[in-house]
Design a protein around this motif. Structure first.
Motif, short mmCIF file in Angstrom:
data_model
loop_
_atom_site.label_atom_id
_atom_site.label_comp_id
_atom_site.label_asym_id
_atom_site.label_seq_id
_atom_site.Cartn_x
_atom_site.Cartn_y
_atom_site.Cartn_z
N GLN A 146 0.83 -1.22 0.00
CA GLN A 146 0.00 0.00 0.00
C GLN A 146 0.87 1.27 0.00
OE1 GLN A 146 -2.86 -0.32 3.23
NE2 GLN A 146 -3.72 -2.22 2.40
N SER A 147 2.16 1.15 0.36
CA SER A 147 3.06 2.31 0.38
C SER A 147 4.03 2.26 -0.80
CB SER A 147 3.88 2.34 1.68
OG SER A 147 3.06 2.16 2.79
N ILE A 148 3.64 1.59 -1.86
CA ILE A 148 4.57 1.32 -2.95
C ILE A 148 5.17 2.59 -3.55
CG2 ILE A 148 2.86 1.18 -4.86
CD1 ILE A 148 5.84 -1.16 -4.19
N HIS A 149 4.39 3.66 -3.56
CA HIS A 149 4.92 4.89 -4.16
C HIS A 149 5.90 5.61 -3.23
CE1 HIS A 149 2.53 4.20 -7.60
NE2 HIS A 149 1.38 4.30 -6.95
N MET A 150 5.84 5.33 -1.94
CA MET A 150 6.84 5.85 -1.00
C MET A 150 8.10 4.99 -1.08
SD MET A 150 5.84 8.49 0.70
CE MET A 150 6.62 8.59 2.31
N ILE A 151 7.90 3.68 -1.21
CA ILE A 151 9.04 2.75 -1.20
C ILE A 151 9.79 2.81 -2.53
CG2 ILE A 151 9.65 0.28 -1.10
CD1 ILE A 151 7.19 -0.09 0.76
N GLY A 152 9.03 3.02 -3.63
CA GLY A 152 9.67 3.15 -4.94
C GLY A 152 9.84 1.85 -5.69
N GLY A 153 9.11 0.81 -5.31
CA GLY A 153 9.19 -0.46 -6.07
C GLY A 153 9.05 -1.65 -5.14
N TYR A 154 8.76 -2.81 -5.76
CA TYR A 154 8.56 -4.04 -4.98
C TYR A 154 9.93 -4.66 -4.70
CZ TYR A 154 3.65 -3.50 -6.21
OH TYR A 154 2.38 -3.00 -6.35
N ARG A 155 10.62 -4.16 -3.68
CA ARG A 155 11.97 -4.68 -3.43
C ARG A 155 12.14 -5.12 -1.97
NH1 ARG A 155 13.52 1.20 -4.18
NH2 ARG A 155 13.67 0.69 -6.38
N VAL A 156 13.13 -5.98 -1.76
CA VAL A 156 13.41 -6.51 -0.43
C VAL A 156 13.73 -5.38 0.54
CG1 VAL A 156 14.95 -8.05 0.88
CG2 VAL A 156 14.22 -8.69 -1.43
N GLN A 157 13.20 -5.47 1.75
CA GLN A 157 13.39 -4.44 2.78
C GLN A 157 14.30 -4.97 3.89
OE1 GLN A 157 11.62 -1.24 2.39
NE2 GLN A 157 11.59 -2.26 0.41
N GLY A 158 14.98 -4.07 4.57
CA GLY A 158 15.77 -4.47 5.75
C GLY A 158 17.11 -5.09 5.42
N ARG A 159 17.69 -4.69 4.30
CA ARG A 159 18.98 -5.31 3.91
C ARG A 159 20.16 -4.67 4.63
NH1 ARG A 159 17.95 -7.15 -2.31
NH2 ARG A 159 18.37 -9.32 -1.86
N THR A 160 20.06 -3.37 4.96
CA THR A 160 21.18 -2.72 5.67
C THR A 160 20.95 -2.86 7.17
OG1 THR A 160 20.04 -0.60 5.81
CG2 THR A 160 21.37 -0.99 3.84
N LYS A 161 22.00 -2.62 7.94
CA LYS A 161 21.91 -2.75 9.41
C LYS A 161 20.86 -1.78 9.95
CE LYS A 161 23.78 -3.31 13.71
NZ LYS A 161 22.59 -3.02 14.44
#
Ligand code: KIV
Length: 284
Positions: A146-161
């Protein structure tokens, strides 16, 4: 009457180490099958906007659409817990009365036993308000469509520390606020496992690896019914689109070639002639 699966049963499953199998459903016919198979929990997801209604994202889904599909699914589920997604812009921490009113409609009209809301720490007030009103709430963090336009795409989250710390903090905040379970979507497997170990409530993963307490998948993805796109995290267990294509083609050809209907699918006149018109059942 079978006893309905409760949030306490799901927590007990986590404590016993029993994996929780969850699937989405959008209609009565498939919900009957899922119920028969004993899935403990079923989601009427707003993914229906894409896989059932053909929209590009979940943003076009309204509360009325969710309720319409949830009603159908609820008629089939006697034992499984039904969770309904609250759709885009139907809930917000800056408008708790509207969030409560909409969640109440989703439960009462949609026949659900719980609602799901997307978002991290900022959703804690919504979760707290609904839970305090007796509405079980499932959280949803990581990739939140639902926040796709804030996130900027369907991508994996939480990859950085830093992002991983934010997700862990979000999970703990939602648990503290009263969520009974949390969906982790597109989260690296080691992080999802850490979150699952830290929480006392069950985590349900989708693209979050095997360390979650349960898994959820979109019905049309695992059945091979939605051919526009298959996410990497989904496994096709059948090719239902091909089965339908074959059957529909055979029917079309039968009609075009005059092979359907035959006498076996037709009705005789004698019932009409002896005054009993309409007595012959069209259905067995
Ligand atoms: O809408 C949906 O189907 C979902 C699941 C993928 C978790 O939110």
């Amino acid at each position: 009457m079978p006893r309905r699966v409760s949030i306490h049963d799901l927590r007990a499953m986590k404590q016993r180490g029993d994996k929780i199998a969850m699937v989405t459903c959008y209609d009565y016919t498939s919900a009957k099958i899922v119920e028969e198979l004993g899935f403990p929990i079923v989601l009427v997801g707003d993914s229906l906007g894409m896989v059932v209604l053909g929209h590009e994202s979940t943003l076009r889904v309204t509360l009325d659409m969710m309720i319409h599909h949830s009603k159908a699914v609820s008629r089939a589920l006697k034992k499984a817990m039904l969770v309904i997604d609250l759709p885009f812009a139907s809930y917000s921490s800056s408008d708790l009365p509207t969030s409560l009113k909409n969640a109440g409609r989703a439960m009462a009209e949609g026949g659900a036993q719980a609602v799901k809301v997307e978002g991290g720490r900022r959703m804690a007030p919504v979760v707290g308000t609904l839970a305090a009103s007796g509405i079980p709430v499932m959280g949803h963090i990581g990739l939140t469509p639902q926040s796709i336009h804030m996130i900027g795409g369907y991508r994996v989250q939480g990859r950085t520390k830093e992002a991983a710390d934010r997700l862990m903090a979000a999970a703990l905040a939602l648990e503290d606020a009263g969520a009974f379970s949390i969906v982790l979507e597109l989260v690296p497997a080691p992080l999802a496992q850490q979150i699952s170990e830290k929480l006392t409530i069950p985590t349900i993963g989708i693209g979050a690896g095997p360390g979650c307490d349960g898994q959820v998948q979109v019905f049309h993805d695992i059945m091979g019914m939605y051919e526009d796109f298959l996410p990497k995290h989904a496994k096709r267990y059948a090719n239902v689109a091909e089965v339908i294509r074959k059957a529909a083609r055979a029917y079309k050809e039968d009609v075009e070639q005059g092979r359907f209907p035959t006498a076996g699918q037709s009705f005789e006149m004698d019932a009409v002639l002896d005054g009993k018109a309409g007595d012959e059942p069209a259905k067995p």
